[in-house]
Enzyme design. Structure first.
Site, PDB file in Angstrom:
ATOM      1  N   LYS A   1       0.766  -1.206  -0.052  1.00 36.68           N
ATOM      2  CA  LYS A   1      -0.007  -0.111   0.191  1.00 36.68           C
ATOM      3  C   LYS A   1       0.734   1.245  -0.042  1.00 36.68           C
ATOM      4  CE  LYS A   1      -2.094  -0.805   3.919  1.00 36.68           C
ATOM      5  NZ  LYS A   1      -1.662  -2.235   4.149  1.00 36.68           N
TER       6      LYS A   1
ATOM      7  N   ARG B   1      -9.957   1.359   8.236  1.00 37.07           N
ATOM      8  CA  ARG B   1      -9.319  -0.167   8.574  1.00 37.07           C
ATOM      9  C   ARG B   1     -10.369  -0.722   9.247  1.00 37.07           C
ATOM     10  NH1 ARG B   1      -3.300   0.073   8.097  1.00 37.07           N
ATOM     11  NH2 ARG B   1      -2.510  -1.761   8.887  1.00 37.07           N
TER      12      ARG B   1
ATOM     13  N   ARG C   1      11.453  -7.359   4.222  1.00 37.62           N
ATOM     14  CA  ARG C   1      11.172  -5.936   4.247  1.00 37.62           C
ATOM     15  C   ARG C   1      12.148  -5.051   5.058  1.00 37.62           C
ATOM     16  NH1 ARG C   1       5.378  -3.109   4.599  1.00 37.62           N
ATOM     17  NH2 ARG C   1       5.190  -3.652   6.801  1.00 37.62           N
TER      18      ARG C   1
ATOM     19  N   ARG D   1      10.985  -3.067  10.764  1.00 38.48           N
ATOM     20  CA  ARG D   1       9.946  -2.763  11.582  1.00 38.48           C
ATOM     21  C   ARG D   1       9.601  -3.627  12.831  1.00 38.48           C
ATOM     22  NH1 ARG D   1       5.041  -0.653   7.818  1.00 38.48           N
ATOM     23  NH2 ARG D   1       3.817  -1.998   9.473  1.00 38.48           N
TER      24      ARG D   1
ATOM     25  N   ARG E   1      -1.241  -9.353  12.522  1.00 36.10           N
ATOM     26  CA  ARG E   1      -1.660  -8.386  11.677  1.00 36.10           C
ATOM     27  C   ARG E   1      -2.601  -8.998  10.659  1.00 36.10           C
ATOM     28  NH1 ARG E   1       3.764  -6.039  10.345  1.00 36.10           N
ATOM     29  NH2 ARG E   1       2.700  -4.547   8.916  1.00 36.10           N
TER      30      ARG E   1
HETATM   31  P1  ADP Z   1       0.683  -2.520   7.603  1.00 38.26           P
HETATM   32  O1  ADP Z   1      -0.441  -2.168   6.537  1.00 38.26           O
HETATM   33  O2  ADP Z   1       1.714  -3.135   6.669  1.00 38.26           O
HETATM   34  O3  ADP Z   1       0.235  -3.083   8.728  1.00 38.26           O
HETATM   35  P2  ADP Z   1       0.719   0.305   8.453  1.00 38.26           P
HETATM   36  O4  ADP Z   1       1.942   1.058   8.444  1.00 38.26           O
HETATM   37  O5  ADP Z   1      -0.492   0.501   7.451  1.00 38.26           O
HETATM   38  O6  ADP Z   1       1.097  -1.234   7.899  1.00 38.26           O
HETATM   39  O7  ADP Z   1       0.036  -0.016   9.836  1.00 38.26           O
HETATM   40  C1  ADP Z   1       0.932  -0.411  11.027  1.00 38.26           C
HETATM   41  C2  ADP Z   1       0.238  -0.299  12.246  1.00 38.26           C
HETATM   42  O8  ADP Z   1      -0.540   0.995  12.540  1.00 38.26           O
HETATM   43  C3  ADP Z   1      -1.094  -1.248  12.270  1.00 38.26           C
HETATM   44  O9  ADP Z   1      -0.811  -2.554  12.372  1.00 38.26           O
HETATM   45  C4  ADP Z   1      -1.980  -0.726  13.153  1.00 38.26           C
HETATM   46  O10 ADP Z   1      -1.727  -0.927  14.593  1.00 38.26           O
HETATM   47  C5  ADP Z   1      -1.523   0.790  13.089  1.00 38.26           C
HETATM   48  N1  ADP Z   1      -2.689   1.592  12.191  1.00 38.26           N
HETATM   49  C6  ADP Z   1      -2.347   2.013  11.106  1.00 38.26           C
HETATM   50  N2  ADP Z   1      -3.465   2.439  10.356  1.00 38.26           N
HETATM   51  C7  ADP Z   1      -4.507   2.295  11.061  1.00 38.26           C
HETATM   52  C8  ADP Z   1      -5.799   2.605  11.399  1.00 38.26           C
HETATM   53  N3  ADP Z   1      -6.397   3.237  10.125  1.00 38.26           N
HETATM   54  N4  ADP Z   1      -6.573   2.187  12.307  1.00 38.26           N
HETATM   55  C9  ADP Z   1      -6.027   1.555  13.420  1.00 38.26           C
HETATM   56  N5  ADP Z   1      -4.707   1.335  13.617  1.00 38.26           N
HETATM   57  C10 ADP Z   1      -3.986   1.753  12.444  1.00 38.26           C
END
Ligand code: ADP
Ligand code: ZN
Length: 212
Positions: A13, A88, A123, A155, A166
């Site tokens: 993404k 999300r 990654r 990460r 996740r």
């Molecule tokens: P990925 O999609 O690879 O898990 P992101 O960088 O999008 O990575 O998100 C990392 C973490 O940040 C998620 O696992 C969650 O804990 C938190 N997070 C990100 N966006 C949201 C959201 N819209 N609502 C709730 N938690 C979020």
């Protein structure tokens, strides 16, 4: 163009959001990146988010909704935006609706769980938001960011146990949001490819179709 990008953790993404942002000249907002920056800066937001993120769960809706609302209200978004990682959950999608934000398309990058697990182990990321992969998108110099020269790192939430959690969170809480946009006829699906540039090309074509 007002866009949302969805997909499992590690589907790409962020990479595609950056590519679209550069091509269309519209800003991209990654809620994950904002939360990671807050965590690093040790702010109150960061401290609150930390436990949820490290457990592979979602940060509470009201927190991320607040972040996104402030962003969408800013002048920066006047010509359009790309939302990466939001909404999300069903509650976040409903909140976006209530804000009266028009969405032109929701792009979902589809990658199987099995491939996600394989990908995450390779990654490497940078503080500047750039993301690399040991096999698919290696930096020019080993361990160093092409864009800013800083050292790359893994990460903390890319550890295998957290990745499984996740994925579970994604299937339970985020997939219903994809169905919600599918029913509205806004969903555009793209198969995530092994090579970043191949996915970028599929995304470019898919968006060109929408723009007509
Ligand atoms: P990925 O999609 O690879 O898990 P992101 O960088 O999008 O990575 O998100 C990392 C973490 O940040 C998620 O696992 C969650 O804990 C938190 N997070 C990100 N966006 C949201 C959201 N819209 N609502 C709730 N938690 C979020
Ligand atoms: Zn960098």
């Amino acid at each position: 163009m007002n866009l949302i990008i969805m997909g499992a953790p590690g589907a790409g993404k962020g990479t595609q959001a950056e590519a679209i942002s550069a091509r269309e000249g519209i800003p991209a907002l990654s809620t994950g990146q904002i939360l990671r920056n807050a965590l690093k800066a040790g702010t109150e937001l960061g401290l609150t988010a930390k436990t949820y993120m490290e457990a592979g769960g979602l940060v509470p809706d009201e927190i991320v909704i607040g972040i996104v609302k402030e962003y969408l209200d800013s002048d920066e978004c006047a010509k359009g935006f790309v939302l990466d990682g939001f909404p999300r959950s069903a509650a976040q999608a409903e909140a976006l609706d209530r804000l009266g934000v028009r969405i032109d398309a929701v792009l979902s990058i589809n990658v199987s769980d099995e491939r996600i697990v394989r990908r995450m182990s390779g990654r490497r990321v940078c503080e500047c938001g750039a993301s690399y992969h040991l096999d698919y998108l290696p930096p020019a110099v080993d361990g160093i960011c092409d864009k800013c020269g800083r050292k790359l790192y893994i990460r903390p939430d890319d550890r295998p146990e957290t990745v499984m959690k996740r994925l579970e969170t994604y299937h339970e809480q985020t997939e219903p949001v994809i169905d919600f946009y599918r029913r509205r006829g806004l969903l555009v699906e793209v198969e995530g490819q092994e090579k970043v540039e191949d996915t970028t090309e599929l995304v470019r074509r898919a968006l060109a179709d929408i723009a007509g």
